[in-house]
Design a protein around this motif. Structure first.
Motif, PDB file in Angstrom:
ATOM      1  N   CYS A 345      42.920  36.136  38.383  1.00 57.81           N
ATOM      2  CA  CYS A 345      43.894  37.154  38.787  1.00 57.81           C
ATOM      3  C   CYS A 345      43.342  37.888  40.004  1.00 57.81           C
ATOM      4  O   CYS A 345      42.145  38.157  40.079  1.00 57.81           O
ATOM      5  CB  CYS A 345      44.114  38.124  37.627  1.00 57.81           C
ATOM      6  N   ALA A 347      43.755  40.931  40.998  1.00 55.35           N
ATOM      7  CA  ALA A 347      43.637  42.393  40.934  1.00 55.35           C
ATOM      8  C   ALA A 347      42.152  42.764  40.983  1.00 55.35           C
ATOM      9  O   ALA A 347      41.307  41.990  40.546  1.00 55.35           O
ATOM     10  CB  ALA A 347      44.268  42.903  39.653  1.00 55.35           C
ATOM     11  N   CYS A 350      39.601  42.037  37.934  1.00 53.62           N
ATOM     12  CA  CYS A 350      40.175  41.260  36.828  1.00 53.62           C
ATOM     13  C   CYS A 350      39.643  39.831  36.852  1.00 53.62           C
ATOM     14  O   CYS A 350      39.612  39.188  37.879  1.00 53.62           O
ATOM     15  CB  CYS A 350      41.696  41.254  36.907  1.00 53.62           C
ATOM     16  N   CYS A 380      47.605  38.334  36.538  1.00 53.79           N
ATOM     17  CA  CYS A 380      47.780  38.272  35.086  1.00 53.79           C
ATOM     18  C   CYS A 380      49.004  39.119  34.745  1.00 53.79           C
ATOM     19  O   CYS A 380      49.489  39.900  35.561  1.00 53.79           O
ATOM     20  CB  CYS A 380      46.526  38.787  34.367  1.00 53.79           C
ATOM     21  N   HIS A 383      48.675  42.922  35.389  1.00 54.23           N
ATOM     22  CA  HIS A 383      48.679  43.363  36.789  1.00 54.23           C
ATOM     23  C   HIS A 383      49.973  42.986  37.494  1.00 54.23           C
ATOM     24  O   HIS A 383      50.384  43.656  38.444  1.00 54.23           O
ATOM     25  CB  HIS A 383      47.432  42.812  37.497  1.00 54.23           C
TER      26      HIS A 383
HETATM   27 ZN    ZN Z   1      44.706  40.828  36.167  1.00 51.27          ZN
END
Ligand code: ZN
Length: 444
Positions: A345, A347, A350, A380, A383
């Motif tokens: 992911c 973010a 993450c 994900c 996020h």
């Molecule tokens: Zn994430």
């Protein structure tokens, strides 16, 4: 627009002055945007105090009761003294004392990063522990290599990076350590006051634990897919299958379905040269982190018969440029390409694997964003929701990085995922040890 005092907080290094400024701020009177800066400033100040704490603990470890003279070693009972003083266990005191001694005496750059508020005590303690068996000069070179990443990686990301670097520098030591640790393997049974228990197998061989997990997961998923008559969620089914198998109960007799063989997947990243035994570069198993070349080749041998093989081609920067399936018709679909490129992911912090993520349009489809690999990124579910429902915004940077702008106006940059190419870091450390000019540092 943030108030002037907030800008001053951001510019003030941690210490007495920042402490004074922070004392004057009442968080109840702050806007959301100001609170982000306030919390960051408090965290930097706490880290500064933690660096002072480590300095004091280090001195205590080398002290005697009645004089200011210092021992040239750590006093054997200093951890007990510390445990009594702080009302913590001997184990926790030992960890603190080890971190203090390592940070102050062996890894001063890490101690300085703590004092500057760029890293916290939990991360320092973890790094000191991971580096405890490494030669001091090598440990310092590894910390130098990690330095640019200290203030933008979570503890788990740093742990993975430091393990990659240690593996690249000293694979034999890691191999011996793994063997010694595996000799201490055990099963732990703990009773909790809430009427439940935990059962854990510790220090198992990665490939055996992985195979056991895949087996439990496959039975659980097959049960879920068939419509579990007990209405359990996937985590509950896994827990029941785990307990059934270990109690000698056939999980299918207890309401779990038999999985279709070959559904599980292990994602192994390995250089073709390492696979061919031409070198010993570390590989990595997704979800488990870096592994030494030997373990990777053993895993490959075990999977050779039944696994479906895919390949990912990376450029010199570790960026995926193509992905496909061996033996079968190649599928260069956007989803697989984007998964291979993003790895996790996108973010900040993450680590959710890309294959368990959604493919989000960086520029929304509804606003003219196209379904192209440059406009897709892995997020994900949490996020992805944060972006669409939580008013977080993302924009792609040149060379693959992504900027996140939070609802309170803070901006965070996530650099491209490099995947496992620790031999380049090894090159960096080798150059540094030899006093040569360092190549550009690896970043993620
Ligand atoms: Zn994430």
């Amino acid at each position: 627009m943030a108030a002037r005092w907030v800008e001053e907080l951001g510019r003030t290094p941690p210490g007495a002055e920042l402490f004074g400024r922070l004392e004057a701020v009442d968080p109840r009177s702050c806007t959301g945007a100001e609170l982000v800066d306030l919390v960051e400033a408090h965290a930097r100040q706490v880290a500064y105090q933690q660096s002072r704490l480590l300095a004091a603990v280090r001195e205590l470890g080398h002290s005697t009761a009645a004089t200011t003279e210092r021992l040239d070693r750590v006093d054997a009972y200093a951890d007990t003294e510390l445990a009594f003083a702080l009302t913590i266990t001997d184990y926790a005191a030992g960890v603190l004392l080890s971190a203090a001694t390592a940070a102050v005496d062996t890894l001063p750059a890490l101690h300085q990063a703590l004092a500057a508020g760029r890293v916290d005590l939990a991360k320092v303690s973890m790094l000191c522990s991971e580096l405890s068996e490494v030669e001091p000069d090598t440990a310092r070179a590894i910390v130098d290599t990690l330095d640019p990443e200290l203030d933008r990686c979570t503890g788990n990301q740093l742990r993975e990076r430091v393990r990659e670097l240690i593996l690249a520098v000293d694979p034999q030591a890691v191999k011996e350590r793994a063997k010694k640790t595996a000799e201490q393997r055990f099963v732990e049974h703990t009773e909790y006051a809430n009427g439940t228990s935990a059962l854990c197998g510790m220090y198992l061989a990665k490939e055996r634990a992985s195979a056991a997990w895949e087996h439990i997961d496959a039975i659980a998923k097959a049960t879920k897919a068939g419509g579990d008559p007990l209405g359990r969620d996937i985590a509950q089914i896994r827990a029941d299958v785990f307990a059934d198998l270990l109690s000698g109960i056939d999980p299918t007799a207890a309401g779990a379905a038999t999985p279709t063989p070959g559904k599980g997947a292990i994602y192994l990243h390995i250089n073709t040269t390492t696979l061919a035994c031409l070198d010993e570069h570390p590989a990595s198993i997704e979800g488990f982190g870096p592994v030494i070349a030997d373990i990777a080749r053993q895993t490959v041998a075990q999977l050779a018969e039944h696994a479906q093989w895919r390949f990912v081609v990376e450029d010199d920067n570790g960026q995926a440029v193509a992905e496909g399936r061996l033996k079968y018709r190649p599928t260069l679909g956007q989803t697989r390409f984007v998964n291979a490129r993003d790895v996790t992911c996108r973010a900040p912090g993450c680590r959710r694997p890309a294959r368990a993520c959604d493919r989000d349009h960086v520029r929304d489809y509804a606003h003219g964003g196209q379904t192209t690999i440059t406009n897709l990124c892995c997020l994900c579910r949490r996020h992805h929701r944060a972006k669409h429902a939580g008013r977080f915004r993302i924009r792609r940077r040149a060379r693959g990085g992504i900027d996140w702008v939070t609802p309170r106006g803070a901006t965070y940059t996530v650099l491209p995922e490099h995947g496992p190419a620790p031999h380049r870091s090894f090159h960096g450390i080798a150059c540094q040890a030899a006093g040569l000019r360092l190549p550009p540092r690896l970043r993620r």
